[in-house]
Design a protein around this motif. Structure first.
Motif, PDB file in Angstrom:
ATOM      1  N   GLU A   1       0.700  -1.069  -0.008  1.00  0.00           N
ATOM      2  CA  GLU A   1      -0.092   0.004  -0.079  1.00  0.00           C
ATOM      3  C   GLU A   1       0.937   1.183   0.052  1.00  0.00           C
ATOM      4  O   GLU A   1       0.633   2.450  -0.878  1.00  0.00           O
TER       5      GLU A   1
ATOM      6  N   ASP B   1       0.892   3.942  -2.957  1.00  0.00           N
ATOM      7  CA  ASP B   1       0.521   5.226  -2.754  1.00  0.00           C
ATOM      8  C   ASP B   1       1.542   6.110  -3.313  1.00  0.00           C
ATOM      9  O   ASP B   1       1.326   7.151  -4.027  1.00  0.00           O
TER      10      ASP B   1
ATOM     11  N   ASP C   1     -15.857   3.428  -1.234  1.00  0.00           N
ATOM     12  CA  ASP C   1     -14.485   3.812  -1.101  1.00  0.00           C
ATOM     13  C   ASP C   1     -13.445   2.695  -0.659  1.00  0.00           C
ATOM     14  O   ASP C   1     -12.363   2.385  -1.347  1.00  0.00           O
TER      15      ASP C   1
ATOM     16  N   PHE D   1     -10.548   0.812  -2.640  1.00  0.00           N
ATOM     17  CA  PHE D   1      -9.219   0.839  -2.258  1.00  0.00           C
ATOM     18  C   PHE D   1      -8.430  -0.718  -1.867  1.00  0.00           C
ATOM     19  O   PHE D   1      -7.297  -0.788  -2.365  1.00  0.00           O
TER      20      PHE D   1
ATOM     21  N   THR E   1      -5.349  -2.162  -3.988  1.00  0.00           N
ATOM     22  CA  THR E   1      -4.149  -2.880  -3.268  1.00  0.00           C
ATOM     23  C   THR E   1      -3.969  -4.120  -3.874  1.00  0.00           C
ATOM     24  O   THR E   1      -2.827  -4.369  -4.273  1.00  0.00           O
TER      25      THR E   1
END
Length: 79
Positions: free
Chosen positions: A15, A19, A67, A71, A75
């Protein structure tokens, strides 16, 4: 360390990498930027609706669930 703990540590590490690397790509993506602006406009319109507190909570819960799901999908796709 058990497999579940190891998996969670790998997920956290990925993650962080995701990011950092994905952000650079998204900042340069005109289509994503347009979608992001549209999302902002839609959120502004949502916030201006005359909803009861309960209706707003239900809608916000749906948005939060989507959301989180997006996410998690991102990932796992990155892994």
């Amino acid at each position: 360390m058990c497999d579940k703990e190891f998996k969670e540590l790998v997920k956290i590490a990925v993650e962080k990498l995701k990011d950092e690397s994905v952000l650079k790509l998204l900042q340069a993506d005109a289509s994503y930027q347009k979608d992001s602006n549209n999302e902002g406009s839609a959120e502004d319109a949502f916030n201006q609706l005359d909803l009861t507190e309960k209706q707003r909570e239900v809608c916000q819960h749906l948005i939060d669930c989507r959301d989180k799901q997006d996410f998690e999908y991102g990932t796992h796709a990155y892994i």
